[in-house]
Design a protein around this motif. Sequence first.
Motif, short mmCIF file in Angstrom:
data_model
loop_
_atom_site.label_atom_id
_atom_site.label_comp_id
_atom_site.label_asym_id
_atom_site.label_seq_id
_atom_site.Cartn_x
_atom_site.Cartn_y
_atom_site.Cartn_z
N PRO A 1 -10.12 -24.83 8.53
CA PRO A 1 -10.80 -25.88 7.96
C PRO A 1 -12.13 -25.74 7.54
O PRO A 1 -12.90 -25.13 8.23
N THR A 2 -12.59 -26.30 6.62
CA THR A 2 -14.00 -26.33 6.17
C THR A 2 -14.63 -27.18 7.02
O THR A 2 -13.92 -28.23 7.46
N PRO A 3 -16.00 -26.92 7.15
CA PRO A 3 -16.63 -27.97 8.29
C PRO A 3 -16.60 -29.25 7.72
O PRO A 3 -16.67 -29.48 6.40
N GLY A 4 -16.77 -30.08 8.85
CA GLY A 4 -17.01 -31.63 8.40
C GLY A 4 -15.72 -32.32 8.91
O GLY A 4 -14.52 -31.97 9.07
N LEU A 5 -16.15 -33.71 9.25
CA LEU A 5 -15.15 -34.70 9.85
C LEU A 5 -13.91 -34.91 9.16
O LEU A 5 -12.78 -34.88 9.72
N ILE A 6 -14.10 -35.18 7.77
CA ILE A 6 -12.88 -35.61 7.01
C ILE A 6 -11.89 -34.45 6.71
O ILE A 6 -11.07 -34.62 6.94
N ASN A 7 -12.67 -33.33 6.65
CA ASN A 7 -11.77 -32.10 6.46
C ASN A 7 -10.78 -31.85 7.68
O ASN A 7 -9.79 -31.36 7.82
N ALA A 8 -11.69 -32.05 9.06
CA ALA A 8 -10.94 -31.78 10.19
C ALA A 8 -9.67 -32.84 10.30
O ALA A 8 -8.51 -32.45 10.57
N LEU A 9 -9.90 -33.98 9.74
CA LEU A 9 -8.82 -35.11 9.70
C LEU A 9 -7.75 -34.83 8.82
O LEU A 9 -6.50 -35.00 9.19
N VAL A 10 -8.19 -34.43 7.71
CA VAL A 10 -6.95 -34.15 6.78
C VAL A 10 -6.33 -32.96 7.28
O VAL A 10 -4.83 -33.03 7.08
N CYS A 11 -6.92 -32.06 8.04
CA CYS A 11 -6.05 -30.86 8.26
C CYS A 11 -5.42 -31.34 9.48
O CYS A 11 -3.74 -30.95 9.61
N ARG A 12 -5.64 -32.16 10.39
CA ARG A 12 -4.72 -32.59 11.44
C ARG A 12 -3.62 -33.57 11.00
O ARG A 12 -2.39 -33.46 11.54
N LEU A 13 -3.81 -34.43 9.83
CA LEU A 13 -2.91 -35.50 9.55
C LEU A 13 -1.87 -34.95 8.74
O LEU A 13 -0.81 -35.31 8.51
N MET A 14 -2.37 -33.99 7.76
CA MET A 14 -1.39 -33.41 6.43
C MET A 14 -1.00 -32.00 6.66
O MET A 14 0.06 -31.83 6.62
N VAL A 15 -2.11 -31.33 6.89
CA VAL A 15 -1.82 -29.91 6.48
C VAL A 15 -1.04 -29.31 7.84
O VAL A 15 -0.18 -28.03 7.53
N ALA A 16 -1.41 -29.68 9.13
CA ALA A 16 -0.39 -29.27 10.19
C ALA A 16 0.84 -29.36 10.08
O ALA A 16 1.76 -28.47 10.43
N SER A 17 1.39 -30.56 9.24
CA SER A 17 2.87 -30.70 9.20
C SER A 17 3.41 -30.04 7.88
O SER A 17 4.61 -30.12 7.51
N ALA B 1 -15.78 -31.85 -4.07
CA ALA B 1 -16.35 -31.29 -2.85
C ALA B 1 -15.56 -30.03 -2.65
O ALA B 1 -14.57 -29.62 -3.52
N LEU B 2 -15.72 -29.24 -1.63
CA LEU B 2 -15.00 -28.33 -1.33
C LEU B 2 -13.66 -28.57 -0.75
O LEU B 2 -13.30 -29.80 -0.49
N SER B 3 -12.54 -27.81 -0.97
CA SER B 3 -11.27 -28.22 -0.60
C SER B 3 -11.23 -28.12 1.07
O SER B 3 -12.21 -27.64 1.45
N PRO B 4 -10.44 -28.92 1.53
CA PRO B 4 -10.50 -28.94 3.18
C PRO B 4 -10.26 -27.87 3.83
O PRO B 4 -10.41 -27.63 4.95
N LEU B 5 -9.81 -26.74 3.28
CA LEU B 5 -9.23 -25.57 3.80
C LEU B 5 -9.51 -24.13 3.01
O LEU B 5 -9.31 -24.38 1.69
N TYR B 6 -10.13 -23.28 3.61
CA TYR B 6 -10.16 -22.00 2.99
C TYR B 6 -9.46 -20.82 3.76
O TYR B 6 -9.68 -20.69 5.07
N GLU B 7 -8.89 -19.81 3.11
CA GLU B 7 -8.74 -18.59 3.69
C GLU B 7 -10.26 -17.93 4.04
O GLU B 7 -10.27 -17.23 4.94
N ASP B 8 -10.96 -17.94 2.88
CA ASP B 8 -12.17 -17.49 3.10
C ASP B 8 -13.21 -18.15 2.47
O ASP B 8 -13.15 -18.39 1.16
N LEU B 9 -13.90 -19.05 3.44
CA LEU B 9 -14.83 -20.20 2.69
C LEU B 9 -16.20 -19.42 1.74
O LEU B 9 -16.30 -19.74 0.67
#
Length: 247
Positions: A105-121, A184-192
């Motif tokens: 996840p890219t640093p930041g609260l919104i990115n953490a939320l996006v990852c938890r809600l959408m990307v994990a599944s 903004a940055l994408s919420p996730l990177y392999e290599d930020l």
Amino acid sequence: MAATIIVPGLWEVSLGFVNAFVLESPDGLAVIDTGIAGSAGKILQAVKEMGREPTEVRHLLVTHCHSDHAGSVAELKRLTGASVTMHPADAALVRAGKALRPLKPTPGLINALVCRLMVASAPTEVEATEVEHEVDDGDILPIAGGLHVVHVPGHCAGQLAFLWPEQGGVLIAADAAANVFGLALSPLYEDLAEGQRSLAKLAALEFEAACFGHGKPIKRDAAARFRKKWRPNSAPVGQGQATTHAG
Ligand SMILES: [Zn+2]
Ligand SMILES: [Zn+2]
């Protein structure tokens, strides 16, 4: 209507949280990205809404291997007979039915939320399919008068963006950046760090409009917005050397 015009000749197809694009070319249509699995019907319905036929789709350009972009490429290929184009790093994964490398996840609260809600599944696999054409940075595809390939790794090793110089210049940034809650940055990177270098590279290009895998298009002065964010110390384009007083 799921298809909206970004600039004449380029349509955005909203597939919920992710976008696909249709570019009109003299030899037919190019579909850029294919949504999650099961999106082929929606994309072809959008093609009909444009007044075109699914059989006119000649090219499937997939910006990277993730399941929200490559999810329906196999199905679209079956339905249209179009050939598939990708960067070799991600073409290898899609041929094997794989859709993911490890992401952070890219640093930041919104990115953490996006990852938890959408990307994990999100699915880690896509239906495997042949990818006929591999392209890399600097290539110019003979589509719509010349579509420039830009390799922008970081979010995904095989991430591609496309620059279409027509209509004042349009950047199809895909997931190199996002424009959901502003540019903004994408919420996730392999290599930020690599992703940020790729964004500085995109910010050096000239384009009036930009569109994204996630979020709304920017229709005016898009390159200036990229430069402000990702090349803040570069001189504004169009301004020569600053005039200095003698002495
Ligand atoms: Zn992605
Ligand atoms: Zn995506």
